[in-house]
Enzyme design. Structure first.
Site, PDB file in Angstrom:
ATOM      1  CE1 TYR A   1     -29.313  -7.465  29.060  1.00 38.14           C
ATOM      2  CE2 TYR A   1     -27.587  -9.099  29.442  1.00 38.14           C
ATOM      3  CZ  TYR A   1     -28.789  -8.730  28.865  1.00 38.14           C
ATOM      4  OH  TYR A   1     -29.468  -9.638  28.107  1.00 38.14           O
TER       5      TYR A   1
ATOM      6  CE1 TYR B   1     -33.518 -11.138  28.567  1.00 31.49           C
ATOM      7  CE2 TYR B   1     -32.848 -13.384  28.046  1.00 31.49           C
ATOM      8  CZ  TYR B   1     -32.688 -12.018  27.896  1.00 31.49           C
ATOM      9  OH  TYR B   1     -31.714 -11.542  27.056  1.00 31.49           O
TER      10      TYR B   1
ATOM     11  CE  LYS C   1     -28.290 -17.937  27.802  1.00 36.71           C
ATOM     12  NZ  LYS C   1     -29.673 -17.423  27.737  1.00 36.71           N
TER      13      LYS C   1
ATOM     14  CG  ASP D   1     -36.823 -19.378  25.351  1.00 33.89           C
ATOM     15  OD1 ASP D   1     -35.787 -20.046  25.150  1.00 33.89           O
ATOM     16  OD2 ASP D   1     -36.816 -18.150  25.549  1.00 33.89           O
TER      17      ASP D   1
HETATM   18  C1  LIG Z   1     -30.348 -16.358  26.898  1.00 31.07           C
HETATM   19  C2  LIG Z   1     -31.753 -16.585  26.578  1.00 31.07           C
HETATM   20  C3  LIG Z   1     -32.314 -16.144  25.363  1.00 31.07           C
HETATM   21  C4  LIG Z   1     -31.549 -15.311  24.385  1.00 31.07           C
HETATM   22  O1  LIG Z   1     -30.462 -15.956  23.824  1.00 31.07           O
HETATM   23  P1  LIG Z   1     -29.295 -15.103  23.131  1.00 31.07           P
HETATM   24  O2  LIG Z   1     -28.415 -16.117  22.500  1.00 31.07           O
HETATM   25  O3  LIG Z   1     -28.638 -14.338  24.233  1.00 31.07           O
HETATM   26  O4  LIG Z   1     -29.938 -14.194  22.150  1.00 31.07           O
HETATM   27  C5  LIG Z   1     -33.631 -16.478  25.098  1.00 31.07           C
HETATM   28  N1  LIG Z   1     -34.366 -17.193  25.961  1.00 31.07           N
HETATM   29  C6  LIG Z   1     -33.864 -17.630  27.136  1.00 31.07           C
HETATM   30  C7  LIG Z   1     -34.720 -18.455  28.039  1.00 31.07           C
HETATM   31  C8  LIG Z   1     -32.550 -17.333  27.493  1.00 31.07           C
HETATM   32  O5  LIG Z   1     -32.057 -17.732  28.672  1.00 31.07           O
END
Ligand SMILES: *Cc1c(COP(=O)(O)O)cnc(C)c1O
Length: 412
Positions: free
Chosen positions: A13, A140, A258, A230
């Site tokens: 980024y 996102y 994460k 998600d």
């Molecule tokens: C960080 C994130 C992702 C992507 O995860 P990566 O391990 O960076 O590929 C997907 N969805 C959400 C809500 C996120 O915060």
């Protein structure tokens, strides 16, 4: 250090031409990062929200060390191992309802891809062609192709958006009529509604209501569309609950990432309900889910994940997060005309400003005060490791306050 000395690394980024020199970190310990130059910084963003135990947790270190002496990796095709069996069993137990079937992958973005593919094939296996998704405005879901497509974040993905990317339906959170309207008209082509539940992260820490999600659950049921959470960012406590998904709000598919490994290793898991899984379970090889990341179910990641969950439960992290939340609430007392809104939920506090000129120099100011923080766009946020002490967090909040009320007092 000269930026040019780092030029073989292409940073995320970032416009490499104008990038300022990154801070080189030698060691992490608890909530602190130690720089090569001998500075000690409180990490207020948990290394992109994953390092929930801080750094160098002795128990997780040992779990990984024990595992590495046995094997660091084996493929999950035709082979299996104890850590992945234990972790999938554990996840099924702590997730609500019959979210029972764990598909591992190596990052959150891939975990989202897996969820979306699963949803499309779920319908395909039922003889229906559905390829579209609904998602939130400013959502996102990761940086890979399809995750980007369901995302609505021009700051991350504007280079890739255009006529050649098929339209997704974007809805405003908390507007249930709008959702129903789209479902009414288009449900026959829509496979799923994917959301970052309660808290939208990278799109600006926006918060919506649980009530909305419950109503959305009912609408997804009524129109036969899959509801996908998600929880890559929200999972493992960030909103104050272990997950947003709960016994009274069960998605069809959930994605965790994460903090899954306590922030130690990149790993994710996409967990499906019995209903979803059963659509793939048949005598036909064609119905099988054809996806398999090389490092899925990596034993080191699973060992870290298991230990992370054990610590989370044993040390009652949810009550730690409650305390963090009440300290973060003090952000709301900060007074400056350029502050648009302050949002706090669980282990996340965000100051949104109307003009980001007021955030210019903030990172450097924090650094001078022994704090690592990284703003983006109009947002200055805190997502600390849950082990942060109340003195440390109060100090961080005070530093934020001083910046706005004293350092930037006359900036308008
Ligand atoms: C960080 C994130 C992702 C992507 O995860 P990566 O391990 O960076 O590929 C997907 N969805 C959400 C809500 C996120 O915060």
């Amino acid at each position: 250090m000269e930026v040019s000395k780092l030029e073989n690394i292409w940073f995320p980024y970032t416009q490499m031409k104008t990038m300022t020199t990154p801070i080189q970190i030698e060691k992490g310990e608890g909530v602190y990062l130690y720089t090569n130059d001998g500075d000690k910084l409180i990490d207020t963003v948990s290394s992109w929200w994953c390092a929930i135990h801080g750094y160098n947790n002795i128990e997780i270190n040992n779990a990984i060390k024990d595992q590495i002496d046995k094997m660091s990796h084996i493929m999950l095709g035709g082979l299996v191992h104890q850590p992945v069996m234990e972790l999938s069993k554990k996840l099924s137990a702590i997730l609500p309802g019959d979210l029972n079937h764990c598909f591992f992958s190596d990052s959150g973005s891939v975990g989202v891809e897996v969820a979306l593919k699963m949803a499309v094939q779920y319908f395909n296996n039922s003889g229906e062609k559905r390829t579209k998704f609904i998602s939130f405005i400013d959502s996102y879901h990761g940086d890979t192709w399809k995750a980007m497509e369901v995302g609505d974040d021009p700051d991350y993905h504007k280079a890739f958006k255009g006529d050649d990317i098929p339209a997704n339906f974007y809805v405003e959170p908390d507007n249930i009529d709008e959702l129903e309207d789209i479902l009414k008209k288009h449900s026959a082509e829509i496979a799923g509604f994917i959301v970052e539940p309660i808290l939208q992260g990278a799109g600006g820490f926006k918060i919506h209501s649980r009530e909305y999600l419950k109503n959305a659950r009912k609408l997804c049921d009524r129109y036969g569309v899959l509801f996908i959470f998600d929880e890559v960012a929200t999972g493992f406590g960030r909103t104050g609950d272990l997950f947003v998904a709960s016994e009274d709000l069960i998605p069809d598919i959930i994605v965790l990432g994460k903090a899954l490994t306590g922030g130690y290793l990149g790993h994710a898991v996409t967990v499906a309900t019995d209903e979803i899984y059963d659509k793939f379970y048949s005598d036909s090889p064609e119905d099988a889910f054809m996806h398999g990341p090389t490092f899925m179910g990596n034993p080191l990641a699973c060992a870290a994940g298991l230990k992370s969950i054990e610590i989370f439960q044993r040390e009652d992290y949810l009550s730690k997060i409650k305390k963090i939340e009440s300290t973060l609430m003090k952000l709301k007392e900060i007074d400056h005309p350029l502050i648009k809104e302050v949002r706090v939920i669980g282990g996340c506090g965000c100051i949104e400003v109307t003009d980001n000129k007021i955030l210019k120099g903030f990172k450097e100011y924090c650094f001078s005060k022994g704090i690592w923080n990284r703003t983006f766009l109009n947002f200055a946020y805190i997502m600390p490791p849950y082990i942060i002490s109340s003195d440390e967090l109060n100090y961080v909040v005070e530093t934020f306050k001083t910046w706005f009320e004293q350092e930037q007092k006359d900036v308008l």
